[in-house]
Motif scaffolding. Structure first.
Motif: not given
Length: 137
Positions: A59-61, A94-96, A117-119
């Motif tokens: 969230a901070e990023q 999931p975090g996003l 997009i997951g990477c």
């Protein structure tokens, strides 16, 4: 047919140094006519010559990246109301997904198209996301 003017820049917006962009062979923003392309914004700093992540919290990023996006758009003569599309790359889908309210609050009524997009990884081992965007002015 005349070619649209293209302006490539690394604006002085308190993000990464122009030298780092030069070392990578890229720029932060490209303006072609009235379309603004913003290079991938990472939650990184390069103070003192060392590249480091701003936080290990997703969230901070994300909040940091959105702030840099605001400054990048302003440097190109537009703002978030001109945002038409963004792509968010993440190592933590999931975090996003848990950060949707941050994204919705940031865009307000000016919702862009979006791709997530997951990477597997990024340039910094603690980096969890990166965002690229297109806007008009």
């Amino acid at each position: 047919m005349p070619r649209l003017p293209i302006h490539r820049s690394v604006p002085d917006i308190g993000y990464l140094s122009a030298q780092l962009f030069d070392d990578l062979g890229i720029v932060q923003t490209v303006v072609a006519g009235d379309t603004v392309y913003v290079s991938g914004i990472a939650p990184l700093t390069d103070t003192g010559g060392a590249v480091d992540v701003v936080s290990t919290d997703l969230a901070e990023q994300l909040t940091y990246v959105l702030d840099v996006l605001d400054r990048s758009l302003a440097s190109a003569g537009t703002d978030r109301s001109g945002l038409v599309a963004w792509t968010i790359y993440t190592t933590d889908m999931p975090g996003l997904a848990q950060c949707v309210s941050i994204l919705k609050d940031w865009v307000g009524e000016h919702r862009p198209t979006s791709t997530w997009i997951g990477c597997a990884s990024f340039i910094h081992p603690d980096q969890l996301l990166e965002l690229t965007a297109t806007a008009v002015r």
